[in-house]
Design a protein around this motif. Structure first.
Motif, mmCIF file in Angstrom:
data_model
loop_
_atom_site.group_PDB
_atom_site.id
_atom_site.type_symbol
_atom_site.label_atom_id
_atom_site.label_comp_id
_atom_site.label_asym_id
_atom_site.label_seq_id
_atom_site.Cartn_x
_atom_site.Cartn_y
_atom_site.Cartn_z
ATOM 1 N N LYS A 128 0.464 -1.310 -0.027
ATOM 2 C CA LYS A 128 -0.032 0.227 0.038
ATOM 3 C C LYS A 128 0.530 1.371 0.197
ATOM 4 O O LYS A 128 0.284 1.919 -0.416
ATOM 5 N N SER A 129 1.768 1.050 0.468
ATOM 6 C CA SER A 129 2.786 2.191 0.309
ATOM 7 C C SER A 129 3.547 2.114 -1.198
ATOM 8 O O SER A 129 4.760 3.784 -1.353
ATOM 9 N N ASN A 130 3.475 1.622 -2.052
ATOM 10 C CA ASN A 130 3.772 1.444 -3.114
ATOM 11 C C ASN A 130 3.546 2.229 -3.687
ATOM 12 O O ASN A 130 2.189 2.381 -4.030
ATOM 13 N N SER A 131 3.626 3.186 -5.149
ATOM 14 C CA SER A 131 3.546 3.962 -5.483
ATOM 15 C C SER A 131 2.634 3.121 -7.116
ATOM 16 O O SER A 131 3.451 1.586 -7.259
ATOM 17 N N LYS A 132 1.874 2.830 -7.764
ATOM 18 C CA LYS A 132 1.076 2.238 -8.427
ATOM 19 C C LYS A 132 2.078 1.954 -9.856
ATOM 20 O O LYS A 132 2.365 0.865 -10.497
ATOM 21 N N GLU A 133 2.883 3.135 -10.434
ATOM 22 C CA GLU A 133 3.817 3.135 -11.296
ATOM 23 C C GLU A 133 5.030 1.920 -11.280
ATOM 24 O O GLU A 133 5.486 1.072 -11.954
ATOM 25 N N ARG A 134 5.553 2.158 -9.413
ATOM 26 C CA ARG A 134 6.700 1.352 -9.299
ATOM 27 C C ARG A 134 6.120 -0.289 -9.343
ATOM 28 O O ARG A 134 7.001 -1.253 -9.741
ATOM 29 N N ILE A 135 4.397 -0.720 -8.784
ATOM 30 C CA ILE A 135 3.995 -1.835 -8.841
ATOM 31 C C ILE A 135 4.389 -2.471 -10.144
ATOM 32 O O ILE A 135 4.400 -3.680 -10.072
ATOM 33 N N GLU A 136 3.567 -1.703 -11.393
ATOM 34 C CA GLU A 136 3.360 -2.082 -12.268
ATOM 35 C C GLU A 136 4.878 -2.553 -12.938
ATOM 36 O O GLU A 136 5.145 -3.361 -13.616
ATOM 37 N N GLU A 137 5.959 -1.654 -12.771
ATOM 38 C CA GLU A 137 6.988 -1.540 -13.249
ATOM 39 C C GLU A 137 7.974 -3.044 -12.678
ATOM 40 O O GLU A 137 8.462 -4.234 -13.449
ATOM 41 N N PHE A 138 7.766 -3.560 -11.673
ATOM 42 C CA PHE A 138 8.256 -4.409 -10.790
ATOM 43 C C PHE A 138 7.962 -6.025 -11.573
ATOM 44 O O PHE A 138 7.684 -6.787 -11.441
ATOM 45 N N LYS A 139 5.744 -5.673 -11.916
ATOM 46 C CA LYS A 139 5.125 -7.100 -12.363
ATOM 47 C C LYS A 139 5.958 -7.457 -13.546
ATOM 48 O O LYS A 139 5.776 -8.833 -14.103
ATOM 49 N N LYS A 140 6.162 -6.342 -14.100
ATOM 50 C CA LYS A 140 7.337 -6.975 -15.893
ATOM 51 C C LYS A 140 8.775 -7.519 -15.208
ATOM 52 O O LYS A 140 8.541 -7.593 -16.538
ATOM 53 N N THR A 141 8.997 -7.644 -14.420
ATOM 54 C CA THR A 141 10.721 -8.519 -14.589
ATOM 55 C C THR A 141 9.860 -9.668 -14.155
ATOM 56 O O THR A 141 11.568 -10.372 -13.989
ATOM 57 N N VAL A 142 8.854 -9.969 -13.631
ATOM 58 C CA VAL A 142 8.761 -11.477 -12.858
ATOM 59 C C VAL A 142 8.253 -12.863 -14.305
ATOM 60 O O VAL A 142 7.512 -12.085 -15.068
ATOM 61 N N VAL A 143 8.399 -13.336 -13.945
ATOM 62 C CA VAL A 143 7.692 -14.991 -15.151
ATOM 63 C C VAL A 143 6.542 -14.066 -14.460
ATOM 64 O O VAL A 143 5.509 -14.392 -16.122
ATOM 65 N N THR A 144 5.407 -14.142 -14.428
ATOM 66 C CA THR A 144 4.632 -14.643 -13.946
ATOM 67 C C THR A 144 3.952 -12.978 -13.533
ATOM 68 O O THR A 144 2.504 -13.639 -13.490
ATOM 69 N N HIS A 145 4.311 -12.543 -13.901
ATOM 70 C CA HIS A 145 4.094 -10.483 -14.059
ATOM 71 C C HIS A 145 3.117 -10.436 -13.172
ATOM 72 O O HIS A 145 1.613 -9.543 -13.194
ATOM 73 N N ARG A 146 2.952 -10.902 -11.791
ATOM 74 C CA ARG A 146 2.102 -11.109 -10.176
ATOM 75 C C ARG A 146 3.442 -10.858 -9.692
ATOM 76 O O ARG A 146 4.616 -11.489 -9.418
ATOM 77 N N PHE A 147 2.728 -10.780 -8.476
ATOM 78 C CA PHE A 147 3.751 -10.240 -7.171
ATOM 79 C C PHE A 147 3.754 -11.872 -6.772
ATOM 80 O O PHE A 147 2.645 -12.647 -6.889
#
Length: 234
Positions: free
Chosen positions: A180-199
């Motif tokens: 909840k303390s992360n920005s929406k932009e940063r969350i989306e950027e991270f999801k791009k780096t993982v194979v399944t595109h999720r946390f």
């Protein structure tokens, strides 16, 4: 004799999922948290709530006195402050960050390893983070988690001869309230780096923690297990 486990930050998120597993395994569980207003396991006979704020290290002696000797220590409590610029931390904010994420886990290892040495056995699992491996915008969070990974290796060497196994995990971001303390932009950027595109799911991390606490061979000692779905393969 029923085995005892202490879980810091076990009132929510990853820690809560760990506690749920130990409830099913019928352990005597001590949960350290800042508040238990919506604690799902409240009232269970084998779960003891310990309200304590780990930004204040003076609370640790009272925790140890309340709990006594334990078989398993899960150093899970942690928090980050990504909204604070690296050069804008106050001394108090920095102290709080380091206390919860690094100094408290080290002090808890110091205190509870005394009883584990007497028993000639024990397990300690520290919850670090990918932030301590790759650099992190929340600079003091990354520094603290890097320190916890190193502390794990040090304590595995210090305590291994007494039958105490010390390991840690380094998850990438997990779907918990912390996001909840992360920005929406940063969350989306991270999801791009993982194979399944999720946390990661908290339950996935919890199963790994419990395996290290009760199921892994004792030769897995001083190890940091990466849980990042390809975000940082090495």
């Amino acid at each position: 004799m029923t085995k005892k486990v202490l879980i810091t930050g076990g009132n929510k998120g990853i820690g809560l999922e760990v506690a749920k597993i130990f409830v099913k395994l019928e352990y005597e569980i001590y949960v350290v948290g800042r508040d238990f207003n919506e604690f799902e396991l409240g009232g269970l006979p084998n779960v003891t709530e310990i309200e304590a704020d780990l930004t204040n290290l003076d609370n640790i002696s009272e925790i140890v006195k309340t709990v006594g000797d334990i078989d398993i220590l899960i150093n899970n409590a942690g928090f980050m402050q990504p909204h604070i610029s690296y050069d804008k931390y106050t001394s108090q904010e920095r102290e709080n960050m380091m206390n919860v994420n690094l100094y408290a886990p080290v002090e808890l290892m110091n205190e509870f390893s005394v009883g584990m040495k007497k028993q000639k056995c024990g397990r300690i699992v520290n919850v670090a983070s990918i932030a301590g491996q790759i650099g992190h915008p929340d600079v003091w969070y990354g520094i603290a988690k890097a320190g916890l990974i190193n502390a794990t290796k040090i304590y595995a060497k210090l305590l291994g001869g007494d039958g105490i196994v010390v390991n840690c995990i380094a998850p990438s971001p997990v779907e918990t309230d912390m996001q909840k303390s992360n920005s929406k932009e940063r969350i989306e950027e991270f999801k791009k780096t993982v194979v399944t595109h999720r946390f990661a799911r908290a339950s996935e991390i919890a199963r790994t923690i419990v395996w290290l606490a009760i199921g892994s061979p004792e030769y897995i000692n001083g190890t940091c297990i990466d849980i990042n779905n390809g975000a940082y393969p090495r």
